[in-house]
Design an enzyme around this catalytic site. Structure first.
Site, PDB file in Angstrom:
ATOM      1  N   LYS A  76      -1.203  10.792   3.845  1.00  0.00           N
ATOM      2  CA  LYS A  76      -2.578  10.564   4.300  1.00  0.00           C
ATOM      3  C   LYS A  76      -3.093   9.236   3.748  1.00  0.00           C
ATOM      4  O   LYS A  76      -2.770   8.882   2.614  1.00  0.00           O
ATOM      5  CB  LYS A  76      -3.491  11.700   3.815  1.00  0.00           C
ATOM      6  CG  LYS A  76      -3.338  12.965   4.635  1.00  0.00           C
ATOM      7  CD  LYS A  76      -4.362  14.011   4.226  1.00  0.00           C
ATOM      8  CE  LYS A  76      -4.116  15.306   4.998  1.00  0.00           C
ATOM      9  NZ  LYS A  76      -4.991  16.395   4.504  1.00  0.00           N
ATOM     10  N   LYS A  81      -1.788   6.972  -3.103  1.00  0.00           N
ATOM     11  CA  LYS A  81      -3.049   6.960  -3.849  1.00  0.00           C
ATOM     12  C   LYS A  81      -3.910   8.191  -3.597  1.00  0.00           C
ATOM     13  O   LYS A  81      -4.754   8.549  -4.403  1.00  0.00           O
ATOM     14  CB  LYS A  81      -3.842   5.702  -3.479  1.00  0.00           C
ATOM     15  CG  LYS A  81      -3.199   4.411  -3.963  1.00  0.00           C
ATOM     16  CD  LYS A  81      -3.644   4.084  -5.379  1.00  0.00           C
ATOM     17  CE  LYS A  81      -3.085   2.738  -5.833  1.00  0.00           C
ATOM     18  NZ  LYS A  81      -3.430   2.463  -7.238  1.00  0.00           N
ATOM     19  N   SER A 113     -10.010  -3.071  -3.287  1.00  0.00           N
ATOM     20  CA  SER A 113      -9.904  -3.624  -1.934  1.00  0.00           C
ATOM     21  C   SER A 113      -8.675  -3.062  -1.238  1.00  0.00           C
ATOM     22  O   SER A 113      -8.321  -3.453  -0.150  1.00  0.00           O
ATOM     23  CB  SER A 113      -9.802  -5.150  -1.991  1.00  0.00           C
ATOM     24  OG  SER A 113      -8.676  -5.505  -2.763  1.00  0.00           O
ATOM     25  N   ASN A 115      -5.552   0.419  -1.307  1.00  0.00           N
ATOM     26  CA  ASN A 115      -5.318   1.803  -0.909  1.00  0.00           C
ATOM     27  C   ASN A 115      -6.175   2.808  -1.684  1.00  0.00           C
ATOM     28  O   ASN A 115      -6.484   3.875  -1.164  1.00  0.00           O
ATOM     29  CB  ASN A 115      -3.833   2.137  -1.072  1.00  0.00           C
ATOM     30  CG  ASN A 115      -2.974   1.394  -0.056  1.00  0.00           C
ATOM     31  OD1 ASN A 115      -3.435   1.081   1.039  1.00  0.00           O
ATOM     32  ND2 ASN A 115      -1.730   1.096  -0.413  1.00  0.00           N
ATOM     33  N   TYR A 150     -13.485   6.390   6.748  1.00  0.00           N
ATOM     34  CA  TYR A 150     -13.312   7.656   6.024  1.00  0.00           C
ATOM     35  C   TYR A 150     -14.634   8.141   5.441  1.00  0.00           C
ATOM     36  O   TYR A 150     -14.666   9.158   4.744  1.00  0.00           O
ATOM     37  CB  TYR A 150     -12.265   7.505   4.918  1.00  0.00           C
ATOM     38  CG  TYR A 150     -10.871   7.284   5.442  1.00  0.00           C
ATOM     39  CD1 TYR A 150     -10.257   8.236   6.257  1.00  0.00           C
ATOM     40  CD2 TYR A 150     -10.158   6.131   5.126  1.00  0.00           C
ATOM     41  CE1 TYR A 150      -8.972   8.030   6.745  1.00  0.00           C
ATOM     42  CE2 TYR A 150      -8.877   5.928   5.615  1.00  0.00           C
ATOM     43  CZ  TYR A 150      -8.291   6.880   6.422  1.00  0.00           C
ATOM     44  OH  TYR A 150      -7.019   6.671   6.896  1.00  0.00           O
ATOM     45  N   GLY A 227       0.501   0.936 -12.857  1.00  0.00           N
ATOM     46  CA  GLY A 227       1.396   1.833 -13.582  1.00  0.00           C
ATOM     47  C   GLY A 227       1.074   3.311 -13.455  1.00  0.00           C
ATOM     48  O   GLY A 227       1.740   4.144 -14.078  1.00  0.00           O
ATOM     49  N   GLY A 228       0.082   3.665 -12.640  1.00  0.00           N
ATOM     50  CA  GLY A 228      -0.269   5.080 -12.485  1.00  0.00           C
ATOM     51  C   GLY A 228       0.870   5.883 -11.876  1.00  0.00           C
ATOM     52  O   GLY A 228       1.230   6.957 -12.366  1.00  0.00           O
ATOM     53  N   LYS A 320      13.530   1.518  10.806  1.00  0.00           N
ATOM     54  CA  LYS A 320      12.474   1.669  11.831  1.00  0.00           C
ATOM     55  C   LYS A 320      11.235   2.371  11.283  1.00  0.00           C
ATOM     56  O   LYS A 320      10.565   3.088  12.029  1.00  0.00           O
ATOM     57  CB  LYS A 320      12.969   2.420  13.068  1.00  0.00           C
ATOM     58  CG  LYS A 320      14.371   2.094  13.528  1.00  0.00           C
ATOM     59  CD  LYS A 320      14.461   0.837  14.324  1.00  0.00           C
ATOM     60  CE  LYS A 320      15.877   0.622  14.862  1.00  0.00           C
ATOM     61  NZ  LYS A 320      16.130  -0.798  15.143  1.00  0.00           N
TER      62      LYS A 320
END
Lengths: 377, 377
Positions: A76, A81, A113, A115, A150, A227-228, A320
């Site tokens: 999603k 993220k 800015s 994801n 969103y 690094g998350g 692809k």
């Protein structure tokens, strides 16, 4: 968001608990394989390909690598993220006194800015929480539109982190909103780590049905920006025997985590315009404690812009599937970084490794791709 | 290849028989859905979007369309063409006297600069038959390399069909090779039609598991170049109640099949440089008998270059799968062609349609994409 000291401990069981919380909200993204790319990873590079690299004139490695791709580009909002965002918000809602104290009215805020902006926006809307996203005024219109689509309120700031944080501080003062940071928080790290759990289970199932002797992955390599995801994945693998590696662009010092490990000290500032635009930030303090202090990440590797573009081209043309440049630094490492390839050869021998590659996201516009691969003639 | 008069009859049972023959050699490609694209297809176009089109000033249609994508871009060699190639060769090998008469030594030949070249090359290698592919000297190096990588001998010709056919005739005279044409042969048509069978079964299964009232597709729309896939799909649907439509680019007269149907006469020559480069050929004689004479294709629609690019951008950016421009003319029709959209609205009403879209292939280079979407500013 919760005071980090009141968060669950940074352990594999906490990642499992996070997965139970967010499972209803996320996709279990597929794990794909690709014969062409595994064959390529298991073929020595030509000596010509090594010219002009640190390995020029050396014998190319001959590792045996079977690649497994965890496709968070099909997640999603098009990126992993969303995992951390949903985990942070479900935990926030469960916090004692949050609902009563008017938390649902005050909402959440972040600056991003990329994801994380879209992820927090969708997660907040799903859970009925107002969200404000601070974006640099110069963000591309398509990213602003996606974030707004969103349901979040987008407000603008200057481009530097000082300017962005000032606007966030204003929002917090005006609305009492809770800050949800993009990576430097236990709840975010535990949320991102859930992709590691899924990948372990999916590959084990695929290996079982193939009746091969092997029962699980040998190693996973993920991109590393803040690094998350890398530290969360490392937690998800603790005690399993699966080794975890991180990959970074080397362009303009974007390989801050690698350099930090070498120096034994976290690098706090990075200024790079690598095409892997999700990886321009330095690694955060809490991820660093997992990666460096607890040694849960085995090693860091870096790749050039050219190697990122080559890997991207292979994924688009041969698999692809559409991925963003940041998503392929792990694959580029497996294909082109001789330090990594010799390490695999030495560790795995002829039996080779089943190596998990995390495709972290797929948010790239056709115009950006066009610019990257513009015919030079 | 077999004398067409000795081929199986052009019927649905013959497509089923073809499927049994080629199944061990091909992928059953996935059928995907995408909420964003189905929502878009079910949303009326803005009146602004209709300006400058034949439907300017008219009320936009409000069809209800649930899209199902058959992903032949994920097929071997990246296109449906492998189906016809394997069917033609398995039938050839079974032909009486072929083996004894030295057929396996004489091999096969075709002329193609596109997906048929790679398909025949791989199918021939798999079956241990030497293949010669005549390609125009000006073909892109990557396509030549791809064809050679599957094991075929590539020889070059001029670009016109006269020049290409002359070289093929030379090869046949020298080697006794059998010509395997790209679309105008019953064995090829029956082979391509197998994708229609798979799609019917896959969607029926997905609908059954969703516990919806609906039990199968209402219609399928496929691209139409030489018409092998369109006519084969039409055969696969005969007697099922599923309607079949064809889609073409309209640029420089590439909509020859549509114009031919209107005139009641096949158009034999087309000269177009549409970006949908797999659809530059006129519809073949045998496909025409199925599409026109037997009325197994309900109607043809055409779309502009701009609409093809818009649909391509949506598939790349929202579905995150790579398709070639030719693959999206059906989707572009469903999204942008008001004649088609009104027809669906009138036929389906509020219940709407489950519409199968065939993504015919995914062979496009990142450089070609770059050129298509190069930033204009």
């Amino acid at each position: 968001m919760a005071d980090p000291s009141k968060c669950p401990p940074l352990t594999r069981p906490s990642v499992i608990a996070a997965h139970a919380l967010i499972k209803p909200h996320i996709h279990q993204t597929p794990v794909l394989t690709n014969t062409t790319l595994s064959t390529l990873a298991s073929t020595p590079q030509s000596t010509a390909a090594l010219e002009g690299t640190p390995w020029a004139g050396q014998e190319p490695a001959k590792p045996v690598i079977r690649l497994w791709f965890k496709c968070e580009n099909l997640q999603k909002v098009g990126a992993f993220k969303i995992r951390g965002a949903f985990h942070a918000l479900t935990r926030l809602v469960e916090e004692e006194g949050w609902e009563k104290g008017g938390g649902r009215t005050r909402g959440v805020v972040t600056h991003s800015s990329g994801n994380h902006a879209q992820a927090l926006s969708l997660a907040a809307r799903t859970m009925g929480i107002p969200a404000t996203i601070v974006m640099p005024r110069i963000s591309t219109p398509s990213k602003i539109a996606a974030t707004q689509s969103y349901g979040a309120r987008v407000i603008f700031s200057g481009s530097t982190s000082v300017e962005r944080e000032a606007v966030v501080a204003d929002v917090i003062q005006d609305t009492g909103a809770t800050l949800v940071p993009p990576y430097d928080h236990p709840d975010i790290i535990l949320g991102q780590g859930t992709l590691g759990l899924e990948m372990q289970a999916q590959v084990a199932q695929l290996l079982a049905s193939s009746e091969k002797e092997k029962k699980s992955l040998d190693a996973i390599i993920t991109p590393c920006g803040g690094g998350g995801m890398l530290s969360g994945t490392a937690l998800s693998c603790e005690g399993t025997g699966i080794w975890v590696f991180g990959a970074e662009p080397e362009f303009e010092g974007a390989d801050d985590c690698k350099r930090g490990l070498e120096a034994g000290k976290r690098i706090e500032r990075v200024s790079t315009l690598t095409i892997a635009d999700g990886l321009r930030t330095p690694v955060g303090e809490i991820p660093w404690t997992i990666i460096h202090d607890r040694r849960l990440v085995r090693a860091m590797y870096s790749v050039t812009e050219e190697q990122i573009k080559n890997a991207l081209k292979l994924v688009l043309e041969r698999m692809k599937v559409v991925v963003e440049p940041s998503a392929v630094v792990g694959l580029a490492t497996a294909l082109y970084n001789e330090d990594f390839r010799w390490m695999v050869q030495n560790e795995a021998g002829e039996k080779g490794w089943d190596l998990g590659i995390v495709f972290s996201g797929g948010n790239v516009s056709v115009e950006a791709l066009g610019k990257m691969f513009e015919p030079t003639s």
